[in-house]
Scaffold this motif. Sequence first.
Motif, PDB file in Angstrom:
ATOM      1  N   UNK A  56      -8.368  11.211   3.194  1.00  0.00           N
ATOM      2  CA  UNK A  56      -7.595  11.098   1.967  1.00  0.00           C
ATOM      3  C   UNK A  56      -6.314  11.926   2.006  1.00  0.00           C
ATOM      4  N   UNK A  57      -6.157  12.777   3.008  1.00  0.00           N
ATOM      5  CA  UNK A  57      -4.927  13.540   3.132  1.00  0.00           C
ATOM      6  C   UNK A  57      -3.774  12.588   3.455  1.00  0.00           C
ATOM      7  N   UNK A  58      -2.531  12.946   3.102  1.00  0.00           N
ATOM      8  CA  UNK A  58      -1.392  12.052   3.358  1.00  0.00           C
ATOM      9  C   UNK A  58      -1.351  11.595   4.807  1.00  0.00           C
ATOM     10  N   UNK A  59      -1.128  10.308   4.976  1.00  0.00           N
ATOM     11  CA  UNK A  59      -1.101   9.729   6.306  1.00  0.00           C
ATOM     12  C   UNK A  59      -1.003   8.229   6.223  1.00  0.00           C
ATOM     13  N   UNK A  60      -1.142   7.541   7.349  1.00  0.00           N
ATOM     14  CA  UNK A  60      -1.057   6.077   7.336  1.00  0.00           C
ATOM     15  C   UNK A  60      -2.262   5.449   6.638  1.00  0.00           C
ATOM     16  N   UNK A  70      -9.774   1.614   1.237  1.00  0.00           N
ATOM     17  CA  UNK A  70      -8.479   1.833   1.879  1.00  0.00           C
ATOM     18  C   UNK A  70      -8.038   3.251   1.562  1.00  0.00           C
ATOM     19  N   UNK A  71      -7.965   4.083   2.593  1.00  0.00           N
ATOM     20  CA  UNK A  71      -7.415   5.417   2.413  1.00  0.00           C
ATOM     21  C   UNK A  71      -5.897   5.334   2.518  1.00  0.00           C
ATOM     22  N   UNK A  72      -5.203   6.056   1.668  1.00  0.00           N
ATOM     23  CA  UNK A  72      -3.748   6.001   1.581  1.00  0.00           C
ATOM     24  C   UNK A  72      -3.260   4.556   1.473  1.00  0.00           C
ATOM     25  N   UNK A  73      -3.679   3.876   0.429  1.00  0.00           N
ATOM     26  CA  UNK A  73      -3.384   2.445   0.334  1.00  0.00           C
ATOM     27  C   UNK A  73      -1.945   2.172  -0.110  1.00  0.00           C
ATOM     28  N   UNK A  74      -1.472   0.993   0.233  1.00  0.00           N
ATOM     29  CA  UNK A  74      -0.293   0.443  -0.420  1.00  0.00           C
ATOM     30  C   UNK A  74      -0.722  -0.070  -1.799  1.00  0.00           C
ATOM     31  N   UNK A  75       0.196  -0.004  -2.752  1.00  0.00           N
ATOM     32  CA  UNK A  75      -0.039  -0.675  -4.032  1.00  0.00           C
ATOM     33  C   UNK A  75       0.795  -1.939  -4.060  1.00  0.00           C
ATOM     34  N   UNK A  76       0.126  -3.070  -3.939  1.00  0.00           N
ATOM     35  CA  UNK A  76       0.803  -4.363  -4.062  1.00  0.00           C
ATOM     36  C   UNK A  76       0.909  -4.682  -5.547  1.00  0.00           C
ATOM     37  N   UNK A  77       2.092  -4.513  -6.083  1.00  0.00           N
ATOM     38  CA  UNK A  77       2.294  -4.620  -7.529  1.00  0.00           C
ATOM     39  C   UNK A  77       2.047  -6.057  -7.974  1.00  0.00           C
ATOM     40  N   UNK A  78       1.110  -6.283  -8.915  1.00  0.00           N
ATOM     41  CA  UNK A  78       0.880  -7.644  -9.409  1.00  0.00           C
ATOM     42  C   UNK A  78       2.167  -8.248  -9.981  1.00  0.00           C
ATOM     43  N   UNK A 125       4.629   2.367  -1.270  1.00  0.00           N
ATOM     44  CA  UNK A 125       4.115   2.952  -0.039  1.00  0.00           C
ATOM     45  C   UNK A 125       3.101   4.062  -0.333  1.00  0.00           C
ATOM     46  N   UNK A 126       2.211   4.341   0.626  1.00  0.00           N
ATOM     47  CA  UNK A 126       1.284   5.464   0.451  1.00  0.00           C
ATOM     48  C   UNK A 126       2.051   6.757   0.267  1.00  0.00           C
ATOM     49  N   UNK A 127       1.457   7.670  -0.492  1.00  0.00           N
ATOM     50  CA  UNK A 127       2.113   8.959  -0.704  1.00  0.00           C
ATOM     51  C   UNK A 127       1.783   9.520  -2.071  1.00  0.00           C
TER      52      UNK A 127
END
Length: 537
Positions: free
Chosen positions: A484-488, A349-357, A413-415
Motif C-alpha cells: 500500500x506504500x506509494x508505488x506502481x 489493486x494496490x495503488x490503483x488508477x481511478x477511472x473516472x465514471x 494516477x496512483x498517489x
Amino acid sequence: MNTPYLKRLALAAATSLFLALPAAAAPAAATIEALATASLSAPPAARPYDERNWLQRFYAPRGYAPAWSGHSAKLALALLDGAEAHGLSPAEYRSDALRAQLDDGDAGEPRFDAALTRAMLHYLADLRVGRVTSEFHTTLPDPRLHSFDPVVQLRAALDGGGLAAAVAAAQPAFPFYARVKDALAHYRALAATGQHSALPLPATLRAGDPYAGAAQLRERLVLLGDLPPGSAATGDGAYTPALAEGVRHFQLRHGLEADGVLGKETMAALNVPLSRRVRQLELTLERLRWLPALGPGRVIAVNLPAYRLWALDIGATGAQAAPLEMRVIVGESVKTPTPLFIGQMRYLEFNPYWNVPSSIALGELLPKLMRDRDYLARNEMELVGAGLATPATTVTDASLAALRAGKLRVRQRPGPKNALGAVKFAMPNPMNIYLHSTSQRELFARNRRDLSHGCIRVEKPLELAHFVLGDQPEWTFDSVAAAMAPGPMRKVNLSAPIPVVLFYATAMVDRDGSVLFTRDIYRRDVALEQALHTHQG
C-alpha cells in the motif's frame, strides 16, 4: 380474455371447496385430495414464492391421509405462536383459529389437517426467504427454496418428530440474525414497561446546565442501557457530566454526533417511541431473511444506513470468529445512493488508477476543465483514449470535445491525491460499485456519511486487505502495508471469491452487543412497510 375475472373465479372455486365440502361427503383422504387439487388452480398469493402445489406435493406420497395427531398439532401451534419472536405475526398463520378447532376436537379432520399443514409450510418459507419480494431476488421461483424445500422439510420433520428442528433450520444462519432476534425480545420488554413518556424539550444543553427533566432523563438512559443501573441519581435538576456521558453513549448508538450535547436532534431520538424501535428491529429480521445462505467461510457485509462494515468468517471459532468492524462512507442519499446487491470480491489493486465514471467526468469535471485548463495536472489526472498515443494532461478545445463525445476519458494516477487511496477492492458488477480506501480520512469523523458517488470508502483498508488475503500466507500485515506504500499499481487476485453483501437495516447489533439505530437515509423502511401492508392486506 378477462384474466382478473378468471383469477377471481378460480379463487372462488378454491374457497368453496375449502368451506363448503362436507366432511361426511367423502373419506378424509378424498377431501384432502380435493383441497390440494383446488389449490393448484388458485391465483398465486402475494408472497415471494408460489405455494399452490405444496399441499399436493406434501400429501400425495402419503395417499392424502391426514398428517397430524393431537400431540403433533399442539406442538405445531406452539411453534406458530413463537413466530412473534422472529418479527412475524402468529395471526398470519391463523394460530388462534386453528387452536380453537383443535380444542373442539378437530384433530384428524381433513380441513383442519390441510389448514395446519398450509400454515406450517408458510411459516417455514417465511422464515427462510421473508414475506415480500426482496431487493436481491425478484423472480419466481426463489432459488433459496431449492436448497430448503419447506414441503420436504415438513414431511421429514413429521416423520422424525423434529418440528422444532425444522423451524430452527429455516431461520437464517447469518450471525446477525440471532443477535437482532435477542434485541427484539429485549426492546419488546422495554416497551412493555410503559416507562417512555416524552422528555421535556429544552434549549441546547451542555454539561453543568440546569435541566428540570434531569431525573427523567437519567431513568431513560438507565432503561435503554446507556447508563449503568447503579449510577447516582440526579436530584439537583442539573445536566451533570455523568448524564452527558450517558447521552454520548446514546448518540453513538443512534448515529448522532457524539458530543454529549443535549440538542434538538438528540432529544428527538430520545423521544422516539419504543414501539417504533421494536418495529425497526422487526424490519431488520425481514431483511436478513432476504439474504442467501452464506458460509461457512469469509464474507463481507455492509449495512448502508449504519455506515458500518463487518468482515467475518462464518463457522470460525476462537479469535478468528471475532468480526472485523469499521466505519464506511456510502452513496449520497438523493443523487447517488449505493445499490443493494450481493457481489463477489475477486481481486485487489494496490495503488490503483481511478477511472473516472463518465457521469462524473461530464457532470463535474468537464465544467471545471472548461474554466481551468490546468485542473488535470494539479490533481494528478490525465486524458486517455484511442485517439491519444500517450496520456495527456494538457487540455485543448479538441480534447474537451472528444471527452464530451465519449472518445476520451479521465483517469487519476496512483498517489496521495488519488480518490481511491492506496487500495481498491474489486467485485465486478454492471453498476461499477466497489470498496476502496480514501485520501479524505477526515470524513469518517462525521456522523452522517452518505457522501460518495455510490462506491464504498472503508475506514481500515490495511486490516480489510489483510482479511481478504488471509488465506495466502505470504500476505502478512507488513507485506500488505508495503504494497500500500506509494508505488506502481499492482493487481492481486484472491485465491477464492469472497461474498460481499450490501444490505439495508436501520436497526442492527454490533460486535459488542450494542443495539444501533440509524436514520432511514434512503427511505427504504417506508417502502418495506408499504410492501408488508400490501402482503397482509
